[in-house]
Design an enzyme around this catalytic site. Sequence first.
Site, mmCIF file in Angstrom:
data_model
loop_
_atom_site.group_PDB
_atom_site.id
_atom_site.type_symbol
_atom_site.label_atom_id
_atom_site.label_comp_id
_atom_site.label_asym_id
_atom_site.label_seq_id
_atom_site.Cartn_x
_atom_site.Cartn_y
_atom_site.Cartn_z
ATOM 1 C CB CYS A 111 -0.896 0.005 1.236
ATOM 2 S SG CYS A 111 -2.158 -1.284 1.189
ATOM 3 C CB CYS A 149 -4.380 -0.702 -0.812
ATOM 4 S SG CYS A 149 -2.808 -1.577 -0.683
#
Length: 277
Positions: free
Chosen positions: A85, A167
């Site tokens: 992420c 993400c």
Amino acid sequence: MISGLLTILFLIDHVSAGPGTTPNLKHIVIGRCYDYITLVKPSSRYNCEDIWREFEEAVVRRSPCSVRVKDYQRMFRATSQTLPCDKLLFWSKTRELMHSYAAVTGRFWTLEDTLVGFMFNDLVWCGQQERDRGFDFQSCPDWSACVTHPVYSLWNRASLNFAAAACGNITVLLNGSIGNAFNRKSMFGSVELDNLNPRMVNHVHIKVIPNLEGPFVESCSKGSILELISVLESRGFRWSCTDRDVTLMILQCMKNPKQSSCQSCSSSLLHRKSLHL
Ligand SMILES: *[C@@H]1O[C@H](CO)[C@@H](O)[C@H](O)[C@H]1NC(C)=O
Ligand SMILES: *[C@@H]1O[C@H](CO)[C@@H](O)[C@H](O)[C@H]1NC(C)=O
């Protein structure tokens, strides 16, 4: 008669166009795979021989212009990867700068940092229809020649997976020196953007970067960037946009230090430094 023949030859040449499969394709792909799992990301577990087999299976049994995205399904299963992420970097028409930016900052992941991207970067391949199968090392169709181009289909799916896995915060580098910096026909505009998940992606950092010497065609408040922003808003993404990213400008200046805009950049940096002293 002869000129007619020449015209026909020219037309044939014009349709098939492009260079053939990259020589030594198999060695390059398998070698890069071992490089990746041994040196680049040593903790990863993949079977490089298997990946090659699935890849070959998808390509060589089909005519050069008919490899669909889904033909690579098994290969993508063999290369599936969890991405970190807050690190993914997307780009369009800023390839060279993107590479130096990712290398210098060391904190981004581009598609080429994934196993699939790493293995197939800059390669060309296509099969041939004849019974002896195998790759066509003489010539491959142009990307634009067909929607089910073997190279295009692979990158299409790789880009889709990359975007769908994003993400946290993501960054997008767009080229401020061209019209349609955000282009709905680019990989970013046609595949990646639509596959970003607003429930997984916190924030989209847009960086618009013109050439130092211009032209200054698009910016955060001008041109197709506004269209990108409105798509992001309509899908519920938070975003920010800068067209004056200092790191990116310094990188451009390193390549081209004599540019007049770089003189002011270096003197203002020196100035800032002297203020700190
Ligand atoms: C923007 O696109 C032009 C034309 O393709 C290219 O020459 C230039 O290097 C690109 N600029 C950046 C900052 O990537
Ligand atoms: C994500 O972006 C937001 C907005 O710029 C920022 O406040 C936050 O610190 C960023 N988070 C990470 C992990 O980079």
